[in-house]
Design a protein around this motif. Structure first.
Motif, PDB file in Angstrom:
ATOM      1  N   THR A  98       3.527  10.130  -1.388  1.00 38.03           N
ATOM      2  CA  THR A  98       3.951   9.510  -0.132  1.00 38.03           C
ATOM      3  C   THR A  98       2.706   9.275   0.712  1.00 38.03           C
ATOM      4  O   THR A  98       1.762  10.065   0.682  1.00 38.03           O
ATOM      5  N   ILE A  99       2.716   8.176   1.457  1.00 36.72           N
ATOM      6  CA  ILE A  99       1.544   7.819   2.253  1.00 36.72           C
ATOM      7  C   ILE A  99       1.989   7.233   3.590  1.00 36.72           C
ATOM      8  O   ILE A  99       3.003   6.531   3.666  1.00 36.72           O
ATOM      9  N   MET A 100       1.217   7.549   4.617  1.00 38.28           N
ATOM     10  CA  MET A 100       1.388   6.909   5.915  1.00 38.28           C
ATOM     11  C   MET A 100      -0.010   6.560   6.405  1.00 38.28           C
ATOM     12  O   MET A 100      -0.896   7.414   6.435  1.00 38.28           O
ATOM     13  N   VAL A 101      -0.193   5.304   6.763  1.00 37.53           N
ATOM     14  CA  VAL A 101      -1.482   4.851   7.272  1.00 37.53           C
ATOM     15  C   VAL A 101      -1.272   4.413   8.713  1.00 37.53           C
ATOM     16  O   VAL A 101      -0.503   3.493   8.980  1.00 37.53           O
ATOM     17  N   GLU A 102      -1.949   5.094   9.634  1.00 40.12           N
ATOM     18  CA  GLU A 102      -1.849   4.715  11.036  1.00 40.12           C
ATOM     19  C   GLU A 102      -2.599   3.410  11.276  1.00 40.12           C
ATOM     20  O   GLU A 102      -3.538   3.077  10.552  1.00 40.12           O
ATOM     21  N   VAL A 106      -3.628  12.918  -3.596  1.00 37.83           N
ATOM     22  CA  VAL A 106      -2.866  13.778  -2.695  1.00 37.83           C
ATOM     23  C   VAL A 106      -1.388  13.440  -2.835  1.00 37.83           C
ATOM     24  O   VAL A 106      -1.028  12.265  -2.906  1.00 37.83           O
ATOM     25  N   ARG A 107      -0.541  14.471  -2.839  1.00 37.81           N
ATOM     26  CA  ARG A 107       0.903  14.193  -2.910  1.00 37.81           C
ATOM     27  C   ARG A 107       1.404  13.587  -1.606  1.00 37.81           C
ATOM     28  O   ARG A 107       2.026  12.542  -1.608  1.00 37.81           O
ATOM     29  N   GLN A 108       1.153  14.227  -0.484  1.00 42.37           N
ATOM     30  CA  GLN A 108       1.589  13.702   0.814  1.00 42.37           C
ATOM     31  C   GLN A 108       0.339  13.400   1.632  1.00 42.37           C
ATOM     32  O   GLN A 108      -0.398  14.308   2.002  1.00 42.37           O
TER      33      GLN A 108
END
Length: 146
Positions: A110-114, A91-93
Motif C-alpha cells: 500500500t502506498i500514499m504519496v502526499e 516496504v509493505r505500507q
C-alpha cells in the motif's frame, strides 16, 4: 534473612524471559541529525532516522526525517519517508511525505504519496491487481509522483 535472595532470583529469572518474549515491541531507536553511518544498518526495533546513512537500512518500522539522507536500499514493514533516498525501497505500507525525494525503484503493498512527494523510479505493487489499481489512483490524486 527475610527471603531477600529469593526475591532477587525471581526478578532475575523473570526479566530475560519477558524481554525475549516482547521481541521488538516497545523498542525505538533514534539516529540524530549529527549521525553519519557508513555501512549497512539492521534493527529489530523501530527506527527514526534524521542523519545520513551510506548503506542499506532494514528494520520493522522506519520514520525518516525531512533532512535525512539514505544512500542504499531500504527494507521495512512500514515506512514514513520525508527525506532523500538514493536506492531502491521495499516496504509493505509506505507513506511518501511532501518533502521526500526518492531516486530508485519502489516496491509496496500500500502506498500514499502526499502532494509534492517525488519518486524518480519505477513503482511495483507487491500483491494482487486490485491493490495496484487503487495505488495508481492515490498517486495521481496526490500530486508529483514520478
Amino acid at each position: 534473612m527475610f527471603n531477600g535472595n529469593r526475591n532477587r532470583e525471581e526478578r532475575g529469572s523473570a526479566t530475560p524471559g519477558a524481554s525475549a518474549s516482547n521481541g521488538r515491541r516497545g523498542q525505538f531507536s533514534v539516529l540524530g541529525a549529527d549521525i553519519v553511518i557508513t555501512g549497512n544498518l539492521t534493527a529489530t526495533s523501530d527506527l527514526h532516522i534524521d542523519g545520513r546513512i551510506e548503506g542499506d537500512v532494514r528494520c520493522g518500522s522506519l520514520v525518516q526525517g525531512a533532512d535525512s539522507q539514505i544512500f542504499g536500499r531500504v527494507e521495512a514493514d512500514d515506512a514514513r519517508l520525508a527525506g532523500a533516498i538514493e536506492g531502491s525501497v521495499r516496504v509493505r505500507q509506505l507513506t511518501v511525505e511532501r518533502t521526500a525525494r526518492i531516486t530508485g525503484d519502489v516496491e509496496y503493498e500500500t502506498i500514499m504519496v502526499e502532494q509534492g512527494g517525488h519518486i524518480d523510479g519505477r513503482l511495483k505493487h507487491l500483491g494482487g491487481a486490485t491493490g495496484q489499481a487503487a495505488a495508481s489512483v492515490l498517486i495521481e490524486a496526490s500530486g508529483d509522483a514520478g
